[in-house]
Design a protein around this motif. Structure first.
Motif, PDB file in Angstrom:
ATOM      1  N   ARG A  43       0.875  -1.172   0.000  1.00 16.12           N
ATOM      2  CA  ARG A  43       0.000   0.000   0.000  1.00 16.12           C
ATOM      3  C   ARG A  43       0.908   1.216   0.000  1.00 16.12           C
ATOM      4  O   ARG A  43       1.819   1.314   0.832  1.00 16.12           O
ATOM      5  N   VAL A  72      -4.120  -2.818  -8.009  1.00 17.02           N
ATOM      6  CA  VAL A  72      -5.512  -3.261  -7.863  1.00 17.02           C
ATOM      7  C   VAL A  72      -6.457  -2.140  -7.450  1.00 17.02           C
ATOM      8  O   VAL A  72      -7.672  -2.280  -7.577  1.00 17.02           O
ATOM      9  N   SER A  73      -5.915  -1.011  -6.946  1.00 16.83           N
ATOM     10  CA  SER A  73      -6.810   0.102  -6.592  1.00 16.83           C
ATOM     11  C   SER A  73      -6.031   1.403  -6.492  1.00 16.83           C
ATOM     12  O   SER A  73      -4.817   1.404  -6.239  1.00 16.83           O
ATOM     13  N   GLU A  74      -6.754   2.507  -6.715  1.00 19.47           N
ATOM     14  CA  GLU A  74      -6.218   3.859  -6.521  1.00 19.47           C
ATOM     15  C   GLU A  74      -7.345   4.679  -5.946  1.00 19.47           C
ATOM     16  O   GLU A  74      -8.472   4.653  -6.444  1.00 19.47           O
ATOM     17  N   SER A  75      -7.081   5.392  -4.838  1.00 18.71           N
ATOM     18  CA  SER A  75      -8.160   6.098  -4.156  1.00 18.71           C
ATOM     19  C   SER A  75      -7.624   7.322  -3.429  1.00 18.71           C
ATOM     20  O   SER A  75      -6.420   7.514  -3.292  1.00 18.71           O
ATOM     21  N   GLU A 133      -2.830   0.584  -4.093  1.00 18.23           N
ATOM     22  CA  GLU A 133      -2.609  -0.745  -3.535  1.00 18.23           C
ATOM     23  C   GLU A 133      -2.247  -1.677  -4.677  1.00 18.23           C
ATOM     24  O   GLU A 133      -2.821  -1.601  -5.773  1.00 18.23           O
TER      25      GLU A 133
END
Length: 875
Positions: free
Chosen positions: A590, A681-684, A694
């Motif tokens: 992360r 797998v993710s961007e926030s 992440e």
């Protein structure tokens, strides 16, 4: 003499006196290991370790032109001739070399011979009991005694930066600007509050290291630290009234006037009339420079620390622009003008111009919305305070503006002052502390070990870089609420640090066996939390400590991947995308970083492609231990806020070309190919101007892709198509759904329109104004507006507030006829109250407003209170 001439003459003069030029440090003091202040606030601040004897300077004499940013006197900016938040500080420094005599001699020589300032306009001050400095000015230089003044600690003692550090008496050089700038008092002289005497140079005799309690300890060797404000000297040398009229600032001032005239050709804005318009333009010019330099140095607007200072500066400038009629975002447009004046000295202003513009514009747009939403509430608060005959806005109201709309306390105070009101500072701080206390009470326990290590234990020898198993001795066995902890003489176990989780594994001996489930550090001692203990562990027992490769190896993959990710972020997004936090676990990472907007899909692809290209190239990963100073000279990336010792570990990724170079104590693979694969797998968003990515590596990435493939095949099967035609099938189904929804909407609109007659009949009268309220089902916002228009056309005067529940959310629309508004109605405030009751927000003009809510179950009750709120408005 231009500003550039003065800057260069200063540097050249001291180079001729055997000084070495150092480039300006960043405005973020954490970049050079200083956490005493939020921003670089003095020319000597980056050199503090040299004065304290904690580090060796590159030369015993240095000269700099240092970028400085201070918000201490922000209210004075634009109102005096000399105050600024951002400015350049010229300084010469000596570390155990020349002292008062040399500083005073060269100060006199530079001012009178290089700048050619007439002696008769110069004045001098010394510390109250500094006979030596006074004697040097009078007997050695020849300054008349009546031109030398003595002042106390308030005026002639400098430092420390923050609450501890180098400090000492100083001697200041003043310039007499003339009678026209004075107060007219017969005893007017340096130290007077008027603008006649301008301090142009401060010679600080660094002699002490002040402790946090105030104790003064002599420095290892006395030194010299001088500070000359470049913009002040330029204004004097160019015969200008203020620093804003000198050649470094005037082009920016002129460009602001140009922007104002472009937005409104009839505005009639001019500069040079010494009114509030001039003040506003000066504030915008100064604050814009500060914003450009802060953003160029990687600082982003936020709600805390240096980011909050930047946000406050921007919002203050924006508000003064609004006072000039600049209603659209405009501060970002000034960035190129600033680059044109200073990019030859600070090339980052040009190389990072696009990033600076995006940072400033994004924050402007956010604040424009904030200002729009919060101003109505602040206007209400001010009206209530005045109606009650009071003069202070309650701290709880100030906090509500801050907490709900992001209004800085200082901004509320300024707006209140314009209305002749003050704010309750203590009440605001109490509300802030209450919020902090709630946050503290809800925070999970994060310190697993507590402070339980005996003070006399020797440091644990760490062997984890070289080996994964070590024969060692148990030194101590400790117990706390979290379990049993073993301290070993030497260990291969990496203790949690720098975002990387601690190692796991086994400790085995002749009489004891235990599983290590966590490894932590307290000071220089490593603690191993154990479970499944067989036997009785005790001090003195010889054991073999072995790290689990199944845990360590995937952790190494993830950690090296974070370095590649960091490098890719810099390459794709820019140097401002610096690390703000991380978590490294087995095959999972992360990564938090600074960025002003969501990362675009194409940018994410470019980032992922870049780091996987480096994985495919199987680049070597090398580590070396070196001094902190040498690591900085290598341009190794250090993390702001991290504490580093004199010896640091540098991790380099690359072959002939360096891909990544960072200070890091974690464990890493030996070649990038060992990572296998890295999949984002993710961007926030995790906060203002903070983003989080992440990602998975190695086996976890492979499993993730297998799962995605399985889901793709299953979805294709459900839709009776092949995976390569799945998107086409979904689009076809969506088009069909849209057509059906359109038919349904048409039926609902027709049904809603038929209800207008019933709604007109249901109108009630409040103080002679027709009021129509209703909660409908499944009607969209456009239909609600149309119904409001039809009803207000048929009822005069009238107010209509219609609500609808659609897709599980509350929609609100309200309209008032002109004669109802004249009668005191304000549907913006009316809608806000209803929306608030249903857990939402919104508002608008007196004649039209719309809003939304979340709590559908409270809608009927909220609608029932509209008549009550309207009655209160019409009193």
């Amino acid at each position: 003499m231009t500003t550039a001439d003065i800057r260069q003459k200063f540097l050249d003069f001291f180079v001729s006196k055997d000084h070495r030029v150092l480039t300006s440090a960043l405005l973020n003091p954490e970049s050079y290991g200083d956490t005493s202040t939020m921003l670089t606030s003095a020319g000597m601040q980056p050199l503090v370790p040299f004065f304290k004897g904690e580090a060796r300077p590159p030369h015993h004499r240095l000269v700099t032109c240092q970028k400085v940013c201070r918000a201490d006197d922000i209210e004075e900016v634009g109102r005096t001739w000399r105050h600024a938040t951002f400015f350049e500080m010229l300084g010469n420094f000596s570390f155990g070399d020349y002292f008062k005599k040399g500083a005073i001699e060269w100060g006199w020589e530079f001012v009178t011979e290089v700048l050619e300032i007439p002696r008769e306009v110069l004045w001098f001050s010394v510390y109250l009991d500094d006979d030596e400095a006074e004697g040097l000015w009078h007997k050695h230089i020849g300054v008349p005694m009546d031109r030398i003044l003595r002042f106390g600690k308030k005026d002639n003692w400098w430092g420390p930066v923050g609450d501890a550090g180098p400090c000492g008496p100083d001697s200041e050089i003043f310039y007499d600007r003339g009678l026209e700038f004075g107060c007219g008092k017969p005893d007017c002289k340096p130290g007077c509050d008027c603008d006649r005497y301008g301090e142009i140079w401060n010679l600080v005799f660094q002699q002490y290291n002040q402790q946090k309690g105030g104790e003064l300890i002599p420095l290892p060797a006395p030194g010299i630290d001088t500070g000359m404000g470049l913009e002040r000297v330029a204004a004097i040398m160019q015969g200008q009234k203020t620093i804003f009229d000198g050649d470094a600032m005037k082009p920016i001032v002129d460009y602001i006037v140009q922007i104002a005239r472009e937005q409104d050709p009839t505005c009639g804005i001019n500069y040079g009339r010494d009114g509030e318009t001039d003040v506003a333009i000066r504030i915008i010019a100064d604050h814009s420079r500060a914003l450009s330099f802060l953003a160029a140095d990687g600082i982003m607007p936020s709600n805390e620390g240096r980011g909050y200072v930047m946000r406050r500066i921007l919002r203050r400038a924006f508000r003064f622009g609004k006072g000039l009629g600049l209603t659209q975002p405009f501060l970002h447009r000034i960035t190129p003008a600033i680059a044109r004046t200073l990019a030859d000295i600070y090339p980052e202003l040009k190389s990072k111009e696009e990033t600076i513009i995006r940072v400033v514009r994004t924050e402007e747009e956010r604040f424009r919305e904030t200002l729009h939403q919060g101003s109505d509430l602040l206007d209400e608060i001010i009206l209530k305070v005045k109606t009650r005959g009071e003069s202070v806005i309650a701290g709880s109201d100030v906090f509500r503006l801050y907490d709900t709309f992001g209004f800085p306390k200082e901004l509320t105070a300024e707006i209140a002052a314009e209305q002749g009101l003050a704010i309750d500072d203590m009440g605001f701080e109490a509300a802030m502390e209450e919020q902090r206390a709630k946050a503290r009470s809800s925070q999970a326990l994060t310190d697993a070990t507590g402070s339980m290590v005996p003070a006399d234990l020797p440091p644990t020898i760490f062997r984890g870089y070289e080996e994964c198993a070590t024969e060692t001795t148990i030194v101590e066995v400790l117990e706390n609420a979290h379990g049993t902890w073993l301290i070993l003489e030497a260990t291969p176990f990496y203790a949690e640090a720098g975002g990387q989780v601690g190692d796991t594994g086994k400790i085995t001996g002749a009489k004891v066996t235990a599983r290590v489930v966590d490894t932590q550090r307290e000071g220089n001692v490593v603690l191993h939390r154990v479970e499944g203990v067989d036997g009785t562990p005790a001090a003195g027992i010889t054991v073999c400590a072995g790290v689990s490769g199944a845990h360590r190896d995937p952790t190494k993959r993830a950690h090296t991947a974070t370095h590649l990710l960091h490098a890719a972020l810099h390459k794709v997004l820019g140097d401002h995308a610096t690390q703000a936090g991380s978590l490294v676990e087995p095959d999972r990472l992360r990564f938090d970083f600074a960025h002003f907007s969501a990362v675009k899909p194409e940018e994410l692809i470019a980032i992922e492609d870049d780091l996987n290209q480096h994985i495919l190239r199987n680049l070597p990963v090398e580590t070396r231990v070196t001094s902190l100073e040498e690591a900085r000279q290598m341009d190794a990336m250090a993390l702001f806020g991290e504490k580093y010792g004199e010896q640091v570990r540098v991790v380099r990724i690359g072959d002939d070309t360096t891909v990544s170079l960072e200070l890091c104590g974690g464990t890493h693979v030996s070649r990038t190919g060992d990572i296998g694969l890295c999949k984002i797998v993710s961007e926030s968003s995790i906060g203002s101007n903070l983003r989080r990515i992440e990602a998975l590596t190695g086996e976890a990435a492979r499993r993730h892709l297998r799962e995605v493939e399985h889901n793709l095949l299953t979805a294709a099967k459900q839709l009776n198509t092949s995976p390569d035609r799945l998107v086409e099938s979904i689009e076809r189904i969506q088009d069909s759904l849209k057509a059906l929804q359109k038919q349904l909407d048409a039926v609902q609109q027709k049904s809603a329109a038929s209800k207008v007659d019933d709604l007109v009949q249901s109108a009630q009268s409040i103080n002679g104004i027709h009021l129509v309220t209703a909660a409908l089902e499944g009607v969209d916002q456009d239909a609600l507006r149309a119904m409001c228009d039809q009803i207000t056309e048929r009822l005069q005067p009238s107010i209509v507030l219609l609500a609808s529940v659609k897709d599980g959310k509350v929609l609100l629309v309200s309209k008032a006829t002109p004669d109802a508004v004249t009668g005191g109605a304000h549907v913006g405030n009316l809608v806000r109250e209803v929306a608030k009751f249903t857990g939402g927000g919104g508002g608008g003009r007196p004649d039209f407003a719309q809003a939304g809510g979340k709590e559908v179950g409270k809608l009927d009750e909220a609608i029932g209170k509209v008549a009550e709120h309207l009655t209160a408005q019409l009193r």
